[in-house]
Design a protein around this motif. Structure first.
Motif, PDB file in Angstrom:
ATOM      1  N   ILE A  63       1.151  -1.472   0.092  1.00 13.54           N
ATOM      2  CA  ILE A  63      -0.117  -0.039   0.183  1.00 13.54           C
ATOM      3  C   ILE A  63       0.690   1.367   0.035  1.00 13.54           C
ATOM      4  O   ILE A  63       0.188   2.642   0.035  1.00 13.54           O
ATOM      5  N   SER A  64       2.335   1.021  -0.432  1.00 12.51           N
ATOM      6  CA  SER A  64       2.670   2.222  -0.655  1.00 12.51           C
ATOM      7  C   SER A  64       2.441   3.170  -1.582  1.00 12.51           C
ATOM      8  O   SER A  64       2.400   3.326  -2.204  1.00 12.51           O
ATOM      9  N   GLY A  65       2.462   4.876  -0.830  1.00  9.89           N
ATOM     10  CA  GLY A  65       1.874   5.289  -2.368  1.00  9.89           C
ATOM     11  C   GLY A  65       0.174   5.969  -1.825  1.00  9.89           C
ATOM     12  O   GLY A  65      -0.021   6.801  -1.917  1.00  9.89           O
ATOM     13  N   ASN A  66      -0.256   4.603  -0.828  1.00 10.95           N
ATOM     14  CA  ASN A  66      -1.369   5.140  -0.680  1.00 10.95           C
ATOM     15  C   ASN A  66      -2.196   5.061   0.602  1.00 10.95           C
ATOM     16  O   ASN A  66      -2.915   5.658   0.949  1.00 10.95           O
ATOM     17  N   VAL A  67      -0.646   5.895   1.609  1.00  6.69           N
ATOM     18  CA  VAL A  67      -0.815   6.062   3.116  1.00  6.69           C
ATOM     19  C   VAL A  67      -1.345   7.211   2.990  1.00  6.69           C
ATOM     20  O   VAL A  67       0.050   8.568   2.667  1.00  6.69           O
ATOM     21  N   THR A  68      -2.137   7.980   3.394  1.00  9.27           N
ATOM     22  CA  THR A  68      -2.575   9.469   3.539  1.00  9.27           C
ATOM     23  C   THR A  68      -2.507  10.108   5.170  1.00  9.27           C
ATOM     24  O   THR A  68      -2.060  11.218   5.578  1.00  9.27           O
ATOM     25  N   ASP A  69      -2.501   9.180   6.159  1.00  7.36           N
ATOM     26  CA  ASP A  69      -2.856   9.728   7.106  1.00  7.36           C
ATOM     27  C   ASP A  69      -1.971   8.661   7.830  1.00  7.36           C
ATOM     28  O   ASP A  69      -1.375   7.944   7.643  1.00  7.36           O
ATOM     29  N   PRO A  70      -1.275   9.622   9.659  1.00  5.01           N
ATOM     30  CA  PRO A  70      -0.610   9.121  10.374  1.00  5.01           C
ATOM     31  C   PRO A  70      -0.995   7.245  10.740  1.00  5.01           C
ATOM     32  O   PRO A  70      -1.936   7.324  10.454  1.00  5.01           O
ATOM     33  N   PHE A  71      -0.176   6.827  11.066  1.00  2.00           N
ATOM     34  CA  PHE A  71       0.061   5.408  11.048  1.00  2.00           C
ATOM     35  C   PHE A  71       0.879   5.243  12.410  1.00  2.00           C
ATOM     36  O   PHE A  71       1.405   5.667  12.858  1.00  2.00           O
ATOM     37  N   LEU A  72      -0.056   3.430  12.256  1.00  2.00           N
ATOM     38  CA  LEU A  72       0.667   3.097  13.350  1.00  2.00           C
ATOM     39  C   LEU A  72       2.291   1.837  13.234  1.00  2.00           C
ATOM     40  O   LEU A  72       1.811   1.386  12.327  1.00  2.00           O
ATOM     41  N   HIS A  73       2.826   2.055  13.913  1.00  3.57           N
ATOM     42  CA  HIS A  73       4.143   0.990  13.133  1.00  3.57           C
ATOM     43  C   HIS A  73       4.557   0.418  14.960  1.00  3.57           C
ATOM     44  O   HIS A  73       5.120   0.755  16.042  1.00  3.57           O
ATOM     45  N   VAL A  74       5.137  -0.822  14.294  1.00  8.77           N
ATOM     46  CA  VAL A  74       5.955  -2.042  15.694  1.00  8.77           C
ATOM     47  C   VAL A  74       6.889  -2.967  15.235  1.00  8.77           C
ATOM     48  O   VAL A  74       6.787  -3.570  13.720  1.00  8.77           O
ATOM     49  N   GLU A  75       8.053  -2.994  15.599  1.00  9.60           N
ATOM     50  CA  GLU A  75       8.489  -3.779  15.668  1.00  9.60           C
ATOM     51  C   GLU A  75       9.333  -4.463  16.369  1.00  9.60           C
ATOM     52  O   GLU A  75       8.615  -4.275  17.615  1.00  9.60           O
ATOM     53  N   PHE A  76       8.698  -6.447  16.448  1.00 15.82           N
ATOM     54  CA  PHE A  76       8.801  -6.405  17.358  1.00 15.82           C
ATOM     55  C   PHE A  76       9.585  -8.662  16.639  1.00 15.82           C
ATOM     56  O   PHE A  76       9.154  -8.992  15.380  1.00 15.82           O
ATOM     57  N   ASP A  77      10.763  -9.031  16.732  1.00 19.83           N
ATOM     58  CA  ASP A  77      11.045  -9.856  16.787  1.00 19.83           C
ATOM     59  C   ASP A  77      10.994 -10.796  17.296  1.00 19.83           C
ATOM     60  O   ASP A  77      10.434 -11.386  19.027  1.00 19.83           O
ATOM     61  N   VAL A  78      11.292 -12.254  16.723  1.00 18.63           N
ATOM     62  CA  VAL A  78      10.431 -13.826  17.522  1.00 18.63           C
ATOM     63  C   VAL A  78      11.515 -14.348  17.374  1.00 18.63           C
ATOM     64  O   VAL A  78      12.588 -14.368  15.553  1.00 18.63           O
TER      65      VAL A  78
END
Length: 289
Positions: A268-283
């Protein structure tokens, strides 16, 4: 034996087992019956209470379907599912957590950077991380089975408005062990409480709520499979999960980022126009022994 009493019935049961009974069966059945008998003696269990227990089991069987697993749910809310998980979790690996009764096998492939949010409303969540071994090295070719609820708090198997594999995906990581996908922010939800398990919760004055989470099953050749969940640190039910699934190392933080920071290379790169949430989680997985 004719001289069975309330004090010796447990020993009599054990004497009835065949001499060539497989040792593990003898151990498990002996412990099960010993604890059941001790429970009845300790509580002076009445006939009505015994019948209520039988009715509970029959009620669970009556509502069981291929999409609803009331016995699993009973195990979850009694803490048994989580206890078995914790008994067999490796301290070197990411903690395991409950599978739950709503996993659907055969999820469709989800490319690295793929999207599960589709047309659903709610904040975009970008989740990414690495599948690695105990030395921190990436595990090439590991497979990640992902699922969650929709924004209405229902899994696909509970909701006729969703297709069978809504919010389900199966991702295979590359040589760098990295996974990444977008979805909608999960929401807290209630476990089904319209059946016998709900009766137990109400009788105990307990609520049916679970904190919001993402489900993962992580597999890789030569490594122990991991069934787990990850939870945001701001969820109101984090410290009172009705199925006891939260572990310290499974708690993560959503970071809100402006739309301009959304990375390239995602579906969806290029289609995000609002703030988004991000999380990094290693397993972390441990090798099979």
């Amino acid at each position: 034996m004719r001289t069975v009493t309330k004090d010796n019935i447990t020993d009599v049961f054990m004497s009835y087992l065949a001499k060539d009974t497989e040792p593990r069966i003898r151990e498990i059945m002996g412990a099960l019956v010993r604890h059941l008998h001790d429970f009845a003696r300790e509580t002076n269990l009445t006939h009505d209470e015994w019948r209520a227990g039988i009715a509970f089991l029959e009620g669970c069987a009556a509502v069981e379907t291929k999409d609803r697993h009331e016995f699993v749910l009973a195990s979850d809310v009694l803490g048994m599912s989580s206890l078995v998980d914790m008994l067999h979790s490796s301290p070197e690996a990411t903690s395991s957590s409950v599978l739950g009764p709503f996993h659907v096998s055969g999820a469709p492939p989800l490319a690295i950077g793929g999207d599960m949010k589709r047309h659903y409303g709610g904040p975009v969540l970008l989740a990414e991380g690495m599948i690695k071994d105990v030395d921190g090295k990436p595990i090439a070719g590991a497979e990640l089975d992902i699922w969650q609820t929709a924004p209405n708090g229902l899994y696909a198997s509970q909701d006729d408005e969703q297709d069978m594999y809504s919010f389900h995906g199966l991702m295979k990581v590359g040589a760098d062990g990295r996974y990444a996908f977008t979805t909608v922010k999960p929401v807290e939800y209630t476990v089904p409480s319209d059946g016998p398990v709900g009766d137990i919760l109400r009788a105990c004055g307990r609520h049916p709520w679970r904190p919001s989470h993402l489900h993962y099953i992580v597999t890789a050749p030569g490594y122990r499979s991991l069934v787990t969940e990850i939870f945001p640190d701001d969820d109101p039910y984090l410290d009172q999960d009705t199925v006891f699934g939260v572990r310290n190392d499974l708690v993560m933080t959503y970071v809100e980022r402006p739309a301009g920071e959304f990375p390239d290379g995602m579906e969806i790169s290029g289609n995000v126009t609002d703030p988004f949430l991000h999380v990094e989680f290693d397993v972390t997985l441990v090798a099979e022994t």
